[in-house]
Write a protein that holds these residues in place. Sequence first.
Motif, PDB file in Angstrom:
ATOM      1  N   ILE A 175     -18.302 -33.818 -10.220  1.00  0.00           N
ATOM      2  CA  ILE A 175     -16.885 -33.458 -10.097  1.00  0.00           C
ATOM      3  C   ILE A 175     -16.786 -32.431  -8.973  1.00  0.00           C
ATOM      4  CG2 ILE A 175     -15.074 -32.073 -11.201  1.00  0.00           C
ATOM      5  CD1 ILE A 175     -15.618 -33.453 -13.805  1.00  0.00           C
ATOM      6  N   THR A 176     -15.825 -32.634  -8.078  1.00  0.00           N
ATOM      7  CA  THR A 176     -15.650 -31.689  -6.967  1.00  0.00           C
ATOM      8  C   THR A 176     -14.294 -31.011  -7.108  1.00  0.00           C
ATOM      9  OG1 THR A 176     -16.976 -33.131  -5.583  1.00  0.00           O
ATOM     10  CG2 THR A 176     -15.671 -31.465  -4.440  1.00  0.00           C
ATOM     11  N   ARG A 191     -16.407 -27.157  -4.110  1.00  0.00           N
ATOM     12  CA  ARG A 191     -17.601 -26.953  -4.934  1.00  0.00           C
ATOM     13  C   ARG A 191     -17.832 -28.174  -5.830  1.00  0.00           C
ATOM     14  NH1 ARG A 191     -19.646 -22.387  -9.234  1.00  0.00           N
ATOM     15  NH2 ARG A 191     -21.711 -23.321  -9.298  1.00  0.00           N
ATOM     16  N   THR A 192     -19.077 -28.586  -5.906  1.00  0.00           N
ATOM     17  CA  THR A 192     -19.402 -29.759  -6.713  1.00  0.00           C
ATOM     18  C   THR A 192     -20.169 -29.356  -7.969  1.00  0.00           C
ATOM     19  OG1 THR A 192     -19.345 -31.262  -4.852  1.00  0.00           O
ATOM     20  CG2 THR A 192     -20.709 -31.934  -6.685  1.00  0.00           C
ATOM     21  N   TYR A 193     -19.784 -29.973  -9.093  1.00  0.00           N
ATOM     22  CA  TYR A 193     -20.413 -29.700 -10.386  1.00  0.00           C
ATOM     23  C   TYR A 193     -21.085 -30.963 -10.912  1.00  0.00           C
ATOM     24  CZ  TYR A 193     -17.215 -25.686 -10.458  1.00  0.00           C
ATOM     25  OH  TYR A 193     -16.527 -24.544 -10.157  1.00  0.00           O
ATOM     26  N   THR A 194     -22.140 -30.761 -11.701  1.00  0.00           N
ATOM     27  CA  THR A 194     -22.728 -31.883 -12.428  1.00  0.00           C
ATOM     28  C   THR A 194     -21.992 -32.003 -13.753  1.00  0.00           C
ATOM     29  OG1 THR A 194     -24.869 -31.516 -11.405  1.00  0.00           O
ATOM     30  CG2 THR A 194     -24.857 -32.792 -13.448  1.00  0.00           C
ATOM     31  N   ASP A 195     -21.442 -33.174 -13.998  1.00  0.00           N
ATOM     32  CA  ASP A 195     -20.600 -33.374 -15.173  1.00  0.00           C
ATOM     33  C   ASP A 195     -21.444 -33.839 -16.359  1.00  0.00           C
ATOM     34  OD1 ASP A 195     -18.611 -33.832 -16.968  1.00  0.00           O
ATOM     35  OD2 ASP A 195     -17.789 -35.607 -15.952  1.00  0.00           O
ATOM     36  N   LEU A 196     -21.541 -33.001 -17.377  1.00  0.00           N
ATOM     37  CA  LEU A 196     -22.305 -33.358 -18.582  1.00  0.00           C
ATOM     38  C   LEU A 196     -21.379 -33.638 -19.762  1.00  0.00           C
ATOM     39  CD1 LEU A 196     -25.022 -30.566 -18.208  1.00  0.00           C
ATOM     40  CD2 LEU A 196     -25.299 -32.979 -17.650  1.00  0.00           C
ATOM     41  N   PHE A 197     -20.109 -33.895 -19.474  1.00  0.00           N
ATOM     42  CA  PHE A 197     -19.167 -34.110 -20.581  1.00  0.00           C
ATOM     43  C   PHE A 197     -18.318 -35.378 -20.394  1.00  0.00           C
ATOM     44  CE2 PHE A 197     -15.849 -31.908 -23.500  1.00  0.00           C
ATOM     45  CZ  PHE A 197     -16.467 -32.421 -24.620  1.00  0.00           C
ATOM     46  N   ALA A 198     -18.311 -35.904 -19.155  1.00  0.00           N
ATOM     47  CA  ALA A 198     -17.704 -37.215 -18.878  1.00  0.00           C
ATOM     48  C   ALA A 198     -16.242 -37.329 -19.323  1.00  0.00           C
ATOM     49  CB  ALA A 198     -18.551 -38.331 -19.510  1.00  0.00           C
ATOM     50  N   GLY A 199     -15.480 -36.239 -19.176  1.00  0.00           N
ATOM     51  CA  GLY A 199     -14.060 -36.319 -19.557  1.00  0.00           C
ATOM     52  C   GLY A 199     -13.898 -36.575 -21.039  1.00  0.00           C
ATOM     53  N   ILE A 200     -14.684 -35.857 -21.832  1.00  0.00           N
ATOM     54  CA  ILE A 200     -14.819 -36.048 -23.292  1.00  0.00           C
ATOM     55  C   ILE A 200     -15.352 -37.454 -23.587  1.00  0.00           C
ATOM     56  CG2 ILE A 200     -13.894 -35.529 -25.568  1.00  0.00           C
ATOM     57  CD1 ILE A 200     -11.573 -34.108 -24.405  1.00  0.00           C
ATOM     58  N   SER A 201     -16.518 -37.715 -23.036  1.00  0.00           N
ATOM     59  CA  SER A 201     -17.245 -38.947 -23.366  1.00  0.00           C
ATOM     60  C   SER A 201     -16.473 -40.222 -23.001  1.00  0.00           C
ATOM     61  CB  SER A 201     -17.577 -38.931 -24.871  1.00  0.00           C
ATOM     62  OG  SER A 201     -18.578 -39.871 -25.148  1.00  0.00           O
ATOM     63  N   VAL A 202     -15.909 -40.234 -21.815  1.00  0.00           N
ATOM     64  CA  VAL A 202     -15.075 -41.373 -21.404  1.00  0.00           C
ATOM     65  C   VAL A 202     -15.681 -42.152 -20.228  1.00  0.00           C
ATOM     66  CG1 VAL A 202     -12.848 -41.999 -20.375  1.00  0.00           C
ATOM     67  CG2 VAL A 202     -12.921 -40.398 -22.295  1.00  0.00           C
ATOM     68  N   ALA A 253     -19.608 -21.087 -20.254  1.00  0.00           N
ATOM     69  CA  ALA A 253     -19.061 -20.470 -19.034  1.00  0.00           C
ATOM     70  C   ALA A 253     -20.179 -20.211 -18.010  1.00  0.00           C
ATOM     71  CB  ALA A 253     -18.346 -19.171 -19.389  1.00  0.00           C
ATOM     72  N   LEU A 254     -21.325 -19.735 -18.504  1.00  0.00           N
ATOM     73  CA  LEU A 254     -22.446 -19.474 -17.581  1.00  0.00           C
ATOM     74  C   LEU A 254     -22.951 -20.780 -16.958  1.00  0.00           C
ATOM     75  CD1 LEU A 254     -24.474 -16.784 -19.589  1.00  0.00           C
ATOM     76  CD2 LEU A 254     -23.172 -16.433 -17.480  1.00  0.00           C
ATOM     77  N   MET A 255     -22.984 -21.819 -17.758  1.00  0.00           N
ATOM     78  CA  MET A 255     -23.403 -23.127 -17.232  1.00  0.00           C
ATOM     79  C   MET A 255     -22.442 -23.573 -16.126  1.00  0.00           C
ATOM     80  SD  MET A 255     -26.188 -24.514 -18.506  1.00  0.00           S
ATOM     81  CE  MET A 255     -26.165 -26.297 -18.593  1.00  0.00           C
ATOM     82  N   ARG A 256     -21.173 -23.355 -16.361  1.00  0.00           N
ATOM     83  CA  ARG A 256     -20.182 -23.726 -15.342  1.00  0.00           C
ATOM     84  C   ARG A 256     -20.436 -22.950 -14.054  1.00  0.00           C
ATOM     85  NH1 ARG A 256     -15.658 -21.804 -17.643  1.00  0.00           N
ATOM     86  NH2 ARG A 256     -15.702 -19.965 -16.303  1.00  0.00           N
ATOM     87  N   GLU A 257     -20.720 -21.649 -14.204  1.00  0.00           N
ATOM     88  CA  GLU A 257     -20.987 -20.840 -13.002  1.00  0.00           C
ATOM     89  C   GLU A 257     -22.191 -21.381 -12.247  1.00  0.00           C
ATOM     90  OE1 GLU A 257     -21.175 -16.708 -14.191  1.00  0.00           O
ATOM     91  OE2 GLU A 257     -19.172 -16.872 -15.087  1.00  0.00           O
ATOM     92  N   LYS A 258     -23.136 -21.954 -12.993  1.00  0.00           N
ATOM     93  CA  LYS A 258     -24.325 -22.519 -12.345  1.00  0.00           C
ATOM     94  C   LYS A 258     -24.087 -23.951 -11.844  1.00  0.00           C
ATOM     95  CE  LYS A 258     -27.862 -19.891 -14.826  1.00  0.00           C
ATOM     96  NZ  LYS A 258     -28.388 -19.165 -13.645  1.00  0.00           N
ATOM     97  N   GLY A 259     -22.889 -24.467 -12.119  1.00  0.00           N
ATOM     98  CA  GLY A 259     -22.571 -25.793 -11.592  1.00  0.00           C
ATOM     99  C   GLY A 259     -22.784 -26.941 -12.573  1.00  0.00           C
ATOM    100  N   PHE A 260     -22.831 -26.624 -13.887  1.00  0.00           N
ATOM    101  CA  PHE A 260     -23.007 -27.682 -14.896  1.00  0.00           C
ATOM    102  C   PHE A 260     -21.879 -27.601 -15.920  1.00  0.00           C
ATOM    103  CE2 PHE A 260     -27.193 -26.821 -13.198  1.00  0.00           C
ATOM    104  CZ  PHE A 260     -27.698 -28.099 -12.971  1.00  0.00           C
ATOM    105  N   LEU A 261     -21.204 -28.723 -16.148  1.00  0.00           N
ATOM    106  CA  LEU A 261     -20.075 -28.738 -17.082  1.00  0.00           C
ATOM    107  C   LEU A 261     -20.495 -29.363 -18.396  1.00  0.00           C
ATOM    108  CD1 LEU A 261     -17.351 -29.927 -14.537  1.00  0.00           C
ATOM    109  CD2 LEU A 261     -18.034 -27.578 -15.120  1.00  0.00           C
ATOM    110  N   VAL A 262     -20.513 -28.550 -19.468  1.00  0.00           N
ATOM    111  CA  VAL A 262     -20.858 -29.066 -20.797  1.00  0.00           C
ATOM    112  C   VAL A 262     -19.631 -28.967 -21.691  1.00  0.00           C
ATOM    113  CG1 VAL A 262     -23.282 -28.379 -20.586  1.00  0.00           C
ATOM    114  CG2 VAL A 262     -21.671 -26.825 -21.691  1.00  0.00           C
TER     115      VAL A 262
END
Length: 425
Positions: A32-33, A38-49, A379-388
């Motif tokens: 996700i950009t 800034r680009t993030y690694t998406d680990l939640f897929a829009g609530i599993s979608v 929140a810390l994961m988000r700062e590191k670029g990972f969305l959970v």
Amino acid sequence: MDTLEKYRKYVNTACVKAVEPIVVARARGARITDTSGRTYTDLFAGISVVNAGHCNPEVLAAAKNQMDHLVHANAYTYHIPVVADLAEKLAQITPGRLQKSFFGSGGAEANEGGMRLAKQFTGRQEFIALQGSFHGRSVGTLSLTGNCGRKRRGGPYLPGCTFHPAPYCYRCPYAMAYPGCDLHCAKDLERTIQFDTADDVAAFVAEGAMGEGGIIIPPPGYFKAVKEVLDQHGILLFIDEVQSGFGRTGKLFAIEHHPVEPDILTMAKGIADGFPLSAVIAREEIADSFRPGDHLSTFGGNPVSCAAALANIAFYERERLCEQSAKKGETLLVALKELQRTQPLIGEVRGLGLMVGVELVLDRQTKAPAPEAAAKVRALMREKGFLVGLGGTYGNVLRIQPPLVIDPADLQQAVAALAECLRAV
Ligand SMILES: Cc1ncc(COP(=O)(O)O)c(C=O)c1O
């Protein structure tokens, strides 16, 4: 006015604790950009979608092609080829004798349809659902949702909804341990029917694997033992695969991990990789119990969404997305369990396929939930670029449910980032 300001002023977000402070510009695959680039690694897929990845080119091409021909006519007023094609496909890929689909636009709508069908077919009026379950935000589906945190101030709810303890082994309501428990929670359904219902139960409703409740995976043997009780009472098995379906657990539907045949199954989220669509599929004789006037949906079975779903399913089959989910999930679980050995905050790591939960606790003995720590880690994961994601009855479960196409190296990096975040809270 920028997007954040417009959100504050014009979007009703009072119903959520907070919207993540990211303004999404675009997304592709498992990335996700935001508008700053800034680009993030998406680990939640829009609530599993978006299981087949954000903006999957094959799904988009099918949707665009459909848009040139027909966007809407209503699937229950006219015959639409792409609706018929998808219904045929769903009959082929769902377990057992599930055959006829009714299409809607979202998960709650599918579950409402399933509830209605179960009542029409059985002539009964009650339901049994699981404690900790989530089935949607309509009044009917909230009535089946076993979590007061979702229901407060929304009542009165439907009468005739009974809640049975969930197979939440980490916090077993019977203080037993699997497999020594001999699946007591499944067998004890008999007592719930006997003492908590009027013996007028149309269906037992359960998620194939529980998502919002904190990634709770029913243990092997669970649904078989449940079904044995249901069969004694002529109660339908109604499986909600809205979140656990479409490869999330390593099989197309989570119930396929169990040797049982559901009577009614609902799906949404992952069905069309982000296009709004849902379906309730049932055996023919159950589906045929609707009478004219009983049900309809204006947008249900939208042709663009159906075309997207067909392309999505073709992509699943060609890319063996379920196998990918199973394999990547297995590796992820091993890495997270390794992390658990050195991180006292982690009470339990559990999951199946790429439906993974990390339950945080203040104390491993008392299992006191740690929702504040979970929010901080997110929140810390988000700062590191990972969305959970976050979930669980106590809000203390980190949810890792990425697009199934995610690169295994991204998962490895996510676990390394999680280790740092856990150390930092
Ligand atoms: C198991 C389950 N059922 C139903 C729903 C409701 O789906 P929707 O939000 O599309 O109505 C959800 C949503 O998270 C879900 O997880």
